[in-house]
Design a protein around this motif. Sequence first.
Motif, mmCIF file in Angstrom:
data_model
loop_
_atom_site.group_PDB
_atom_site.id
_atom_site.type_symbol
_atom_site.label_atom_id
_atom_site.label_comp_id
_atom_site.label_asym_id
_atom_site.label_seq_id
_atom_site.Cartn_x
_atom_site.Cartn_y
_atom_site.Cartn_z
ATOM 1 N N ASN A 89 0.834 -1.198 0.000
ATOM 2 C CA ASN A 89 0.000 0.000 0.000
ATOM 3 C C ASN A 89 0.875 1.256 0.000
ATOM 4 O O ASN A 89 0.654 2.177 -0.777
ATOM 5 C CB ASN A 89 -0.922 0.011 1.214
ATOM 6 N N ASP A 90 1.871 1.274 0.863
ATOM 7 C CA ASP A 90 2.726 2.450 1.003
ATOM 8 C C ASP A 90 3.604 2.690 -0.220
ATOM 9 O O ASP A 90 4.175 3.767 -0.369
ATOM 10 C CB ASP A 90 3.577 2.333 2.268
ATOM 11 N N HIS A 91 3.680 1.685 -1.106
ATOM 12 C CA HIS A 91 4.427 1.838 -2.362
ATOM 13 C C HIS A 91 3.510 1.891 -3.578
ATOM 14 O O HIS A 91 3.939 1.654 -4.710
ATOM 15 C CB HIS A 91 5.457 0.713 -2.503
ATOM 16 N N GLY A 92 2.224 2.167 -3.359
ATOM 17 C CA GLY A 92 1.309 2.412 -4.462
ATOM 18 C C GLY A 92 0.614 1.203 -5.053
ATOM 19 O O GLY A 92 -0.003 1.306 -6.110
ATOM 20 N N GLN B 268 -7.828 8.339 1.574
ATOM 21 C CA GLN B 268 -8.037 7.208 0.674
ATOM 22 C C GLN B 268 -8.129 7.718 -0.756
ATOM 23 O O GLN B 268 -8.757 8.740 -1.015
ATOM 24 C CB GLN B 268 -9.335 6.527 1.086
ATOM 25 N N LYS B 269 -7.503 7.004 -1.669
ATOM 26 C CA LYS B 269 -7.636 7.295 -3.092
ATOM 27 C C LYS B 269 -8.363 6.110 -3.715
ATOM 28 O O LYS B 269 -7.866 4.981 -3.711
ATOM 29 C CB LYS B 269 -6.268 7.487 -3.751
ATOM 30 N N ASP B 270 -9.555 6.369 -4.251
ATOM 31 C CA ASP B 270 -10.370 5.314 -4.851
ATOM 32 C C ASP B 270 -10.017 5.108 -6.318
ATOM 33 O O ASP B 270 -9.357 5.938 -6.939
ATOM 34 C CB ASP B 270 -11.857 5.683 -4.752
ATOM 35 N N ASN B 271 -10.496 4.007 -6.854
ATOM 36 C CA ASN B 271 -10.409 3.692 -8.285
ATOM 37 C C ASN B 271 -8.979 3.633 -8.822
ATOM 38 O O ASN B 271 -8.720 4.039 -9.948
ATOM 39 C CB ASN B 271 -11.246 4.678 -9.102
ATOM 40 N N VAL B 272 -8.068 3.105 -8.023
ATOM 41 C CA VAL B 272 -6.702 2.865 -8.482
ATOM 42 C C VAL B 272 -6.720 1.549 -9.250
ATOM 43 O O VAL B 272 -7.284 0.556 -8.780
ATOM 44 C CB VAL B 272 -5.722 2.786 -7.285
ATOM 45 N N SER B 273 -6.126 1.527 -10.412
ATOM 46 C CA SER B 273 -6.143 0.325 -11.239
ATOM 47 C C SER B 273 -5.482 -0.851 -10.524
ATOM 48 O O SER B 273 -4.402 -0.728 -9.968
ATOM 49 C CB SER B 273 -5.423 0.580 -12.560
#
Length: 125
Positions: A53-56, A102-107
């Motif tokens: 998570n912390d690395h995207g 929170q960032k939603d809709n990450v591929s």
Amino acid sequence: MKSDVINLAAPEVREDFIKTYHTASEFVNKPLFSQCMEILGNKAYSEVLIECNDHGIPPAKLFFWLLEGHGFDVSGLTDGDRRCIGALIAFIFKELLHYECQKDNVSAGDEFVIKTAALYFCRTG
């Protein structure tokens, strides 16, 4: 990396999850929920989920891969099950690990059981 050990076996975790995500009240009685909690309660897996998570990398993407690696047919999950698993991961990151954003809709990639997932930011705990 900060090491996090969360006692997911504590009864209040289940109760607080249901209070926060009312639509998951039936999900917590399924064997799938127990399997999810077993994976999420594993310190090594939890640390990898946090690190990814912390690395995207959305933790839900890795979690479904872990679930599959434990013999669960993720392709057979219902939309409701996938949403409840996403809610469980959100609950753990936001409520127990204290990520505030929170960032939603990450591929999550086209080749997997989910197309998008969330990333969590702004950790305060």
